[in-house]
Design a protein around this motif. Structure first.
Motif, PDB file in Angstrom:
ATOM      1  N   ALA A   8      39.854  34.312  36.704  1.00 32.59           N
ATOM      2  CA  ALA A   8      40.749  33.838  37.764  1.00 32.59           C
ATOM      3  C   ALA A   8      39.984  33.877  39.077  1.00 32.59           C
ATOM      4  O   ALA A   8      39.429  34.925  39.443  1.00 32.59           O
ATOM      5  N   HIS A   9      39.935  32.739  39.737  1.00 30.78           N
ATOM      6  CA  HIS A   9      39.298  32.670  41.052  1.00 30.78           C
ATOM      7  C   HIS A   9      40.407  32.701  42.104  1.00 30.78           C
ATOM      8  O   HIS A   9      41.348  31.906  42.026  1.00 30.78           O
ATOM      9  N   THR A  10      40.288  33.627  43.030  1.00 32.84           N
ATOM     10  CA  THR A  10      41.356  33.821  44.003  1.00 32.84           C
ATOM     11  C   THR A  10      40.851  33.696  45.433  1.00 32.84           C
ATOM     12  O   THR A  10      39.655  33.853  45.710  1.00 32.84           O
ATOM     13  N   LEU A  11      41.764  33.397  46.316  1.00 33.41           N
ATOM     14  CA  LEU A  11      41.507  33.423  47.750  1.00 33.41           C
ATOM     15  C   LEU A  11      42.580  34.288  48.394  1.00 33.41           C
ATOM     16  O   LEU A  11      43.782  34.064  48.178  1.00 33.41           O
ATOM     17  N   LEU A  12      42.132  35.264  49.166  1.00 33.37           N
ATOM     18  CA  LEU A  12      43.062  36.155  49.845  1.00 33.37           C
ATOM     19  C   LEU A  12      43.060  35.819  51.332  1.00 33.37           C
ATOM     20  O   LEU A  12      42.019  35.880  51.986  1.00 33.37           O
ATOM     21  N   TYR A  13      44.232  35.436  51.815  1.00 40.20           N
ATOM     22  CA  TYR A  13      44.352  35.033  53.211  1.00 40.20           C
ATOM     23  C   TYR A  13      44.880  36.206  54.040  1.00 40.20           C
ATOM     24  O   TYR A  13      45.893  36.816  53.693  1.00 40.20           O
TER      25      TYR A  13
ATOM     26  N   LYS B 262      39.217  35.160  51.829  1.00 43.33           N
ATOM     27  CA  LYS B 262      38.225  35.960  51.107  1.00 43.33           C
ATOM     28  C   LYS B 262      38.300  35.646  49.621  1.00 43.33           C
ATOM     29  O   LYS B 262      39.334  35.875  48.992  1.00 43.33           O
ATOM     30  N   PRO B 263      37.208  35.120  49.050  1.00 45.53           N
ATOM     31  CA  PRO B 263      37.237  34.798  47.629  1.00 45.53           C
ATOM     32  C   PRO B 263      36.980  36.030  46.764  1.00 45.53           C
ATOM     33  O   PRO B 263      36.290  36.970  47.190  1.00 45.53           O
ATOM     34  N   ALA B 264      37.523  35.997  45.569  1.00 48.70           N
ATOM     35  CA  ALA B 264      37.267  37.063  44.597  1.00 48.70           C
ATOM     36  C   ALA B 264      37.474  36.499  43.200  1.00 48.70           C
ATOM     37  O   ALA B 264      38.306  35.608  42.999  1.00 48.70           O
TER      38      ALA B 264
END
Length: 124
Positions: free
Chosen positions: A97-102, A109-111
């Motif tokens: 799972a590729h995520t972006l935290l706003y 911030k990608p993770a």
């Protein structure tokens, strides 16, 4: 954080079919894409199939036309249907799972999060 649990996999004869599932939990809204990667013996982990939140998919050339990635948004599950399996499809399959935290005032911030992997073995 996102937690991923894979299921499916196993042993199948060449030419057969198999299905994998990956159930996601945690910060689901941060997910921008989910994918399946494969690590075959002696090889680097490679992208097999990916689906974005917009439903757009892409596949590795080696599996195009044989594998299908799909999702069930009600259960936050991504599936990989594998058909016409070949010996070279053998490997450990990992869900990603590729995520972006706003965060307000900061760039997203990608993770990346990974499942533990499930073994797929094709016998010739």
């Amino acid at each position: 954080q996102v937690q991923l649990v894979e299921s499916g996999g196993g042993l199948v004869q060449a030419g057969g079919s198999l299905g994998l599932a990956c159930s996601a939990s945690g910060n689901i809204v941060s997910i921008v894409s989910m994918a399946w990667f494969r690590q075959s013996p002696g090889k680097q982990r490679e992208l097999i199939a990916r689906m974005g939140v917009d439903g757009k998919t892409d596949y590795a050339a080696s599996v195009k036309g044989r594998f299908v990635i799909s999702r069930d948004t009600a259960t936050n599950t991504v599936h990989l249907a594998m058909n016409d399996l070949k010996a070279e499809d053998t490997g450990v399959y990992f869900c990603n799972a590729h995520t972006l935290l706003y965060t307000s005032g900061l760039p997203p911030k990608p993770a990346d999060y990974w499942g533990r992997g499930t073994q797929v073995t094709i016998s010739s």
